[in-house]
Enzyme design. Structure first.
Site, PDB file in Angstrom:
ATOM      1  N   ASN A 107       0.823  -1.198   0.000  1.00  0.00           N
ATOM      2  CA  ASN A 107       0.000   0.000   0.000  1.00  0.00           C
ATOM      3  C   ASN A 107       0.863   1.256   0.000  1.00  0.00           C
ATOM      4  OD1 ASN A 107      -2.458  -1.398   0.060  1.00  0.00           O
ATOM      5  ND2 ASN A 107      -2.336  -1.621   2.280  1.00  0.00           N
ATOM      6  N   ILE A 108       0.387   2.274  -0.664  1.00  0.00           N
ATOM      7  CA  ILE A 108       1.056   3.567  -0.679  1.00  0.00           C
ATOM      8  C   ILE A 108       0.696   4.278   0.619  1.00  0.00           C
ATOM      9  CG2 ILE A 108       1.191   5.799  -1.858  1.00  0.00           C
ATOM     10  CD1 ILE A 108       0.265   4.214  -4.415  1.00  0.00           C
ATOM     11  N   HIS A 111      -0.206   9.229   4.206  1.00  0.00           N
ATOM     12  CA  HIS A 111       0.349  10.399   4.895  1.00  0.00           C
ATOM     13  C   HIS A 111       1.559  10.982   4.155  1.00  0.00           C
ATOM     14  CE1 HIS A 111       3.149   7.393   6.522  1.00  0.00           C
ATOM     15  NE2 HIS A 111       3.934   8.409   6.843  1.00  0.00           N
ATOM     16  N   CYS A 132      10.554   9.946  -9.359  1.00  0.00           N
ATOM     17  CA  CYS A 132      10.897   8.684  -8.718  1.00  0.00           C
ATOM     18  C   CYS A 132      11.934   8.049  -9.643  1.00  0.00           C
ATOM     19  CB  CYS A 132       9.662   7.816  -8.484  1.00  0.00           C
ATOM     20  SG  CYS A 132       8.643   7.511  -9.953  1.00  0.00           S
TER      21      CYS A 132
END
Length: 195
Positions: A107-108, A111, A132
């Site tokens: 999961n990304i 926050h 990235c």
């Protein structure tokens, strides 16, 4: 703390207008210089750019953008050559260590995306570059969440994501963008990006 930031030692140079294609320009001595944008380079909005990881061949091009900040979305340390370029050009680095993975179960961290968006929305950090490794998934998710904040429809957000991710597009990334809660973004009216 959700990011690592490195303050540059020099002020930023003035920005020059530059298209994303390779171009050649002559300096004051008449010598030609090739300007090569990083992989997957594109303008997101006024003063906001995206790309894959820049290397030394891209530095002359990046210098023309007059960058004040770079948002780096990988956990690995920034290479020394890149840090020297940032320091020499007064560019501040904001690092958000998002793990890159092909696994659908990863999961990304929402926050970190919220923190990165807070940096993007602060006008004092622009012009800025988001990157990235390849400029596809992590960058695509962050840009997609920015687009959601800008009230783009999901079809347009996904279309932009697919243009950069191509056949590597991930359903999990799209689901993350779809479910991202833009109400978590705190932003003052003076820091809104140009639309």
């Amino acid at each position: 703390m959700c990011l690592k930031t490195i303050q540059p030692s020099l002020a930023s140079p003035a920005a020059a207008d530059m298209s994303p294609e390779k171009s050649v320009a002559a300096d004051v001595n008449g010598e030609d210089h090739l300007f090569v944008p990083p992989l997957n380079f594109s303008m997101v909005d006024y003063g906001i750019y995206r790309s894959g990881f820049p290397d030394s061949a891209n530095f002359p091009f990046l210098k023309t953008l007059g960058l004040r900040s770079i948002i780096y979305l990988c956990p690995e340390p920034y290479p020394e050559d890149n840090m020297q370029f940032l320091n020499a050009n007064g560019i501040r680095l904001f690092q958000f260590g998002l793990e890159g993975s092909k696994e659908p179960s990863i999961n990304i961290p929402e926050h970190l995306i919220v923190c990165a968006l807070q940096v993007i929305l602060e006008e004092r950090h622009r012009p800025l570059l988001i990157h990235c490794k390849r400029g596809k998934h992590r960058t695509g998710c962050l840009v997609g969440c920015l687009r959601k904040w800008q009230n783009w429809c999901l079809a347009s957000i996904f279309d932009e994501y697919h243009r950069f991710a191509a056949d590597k597009a991930r359903v999990t990334d799209q689901r993350f963008m779809e479910l991202f809660d833009i109400s978590r973004i705190k932003q003052s009216p003076s820091s809104a990006p140009y639309i």
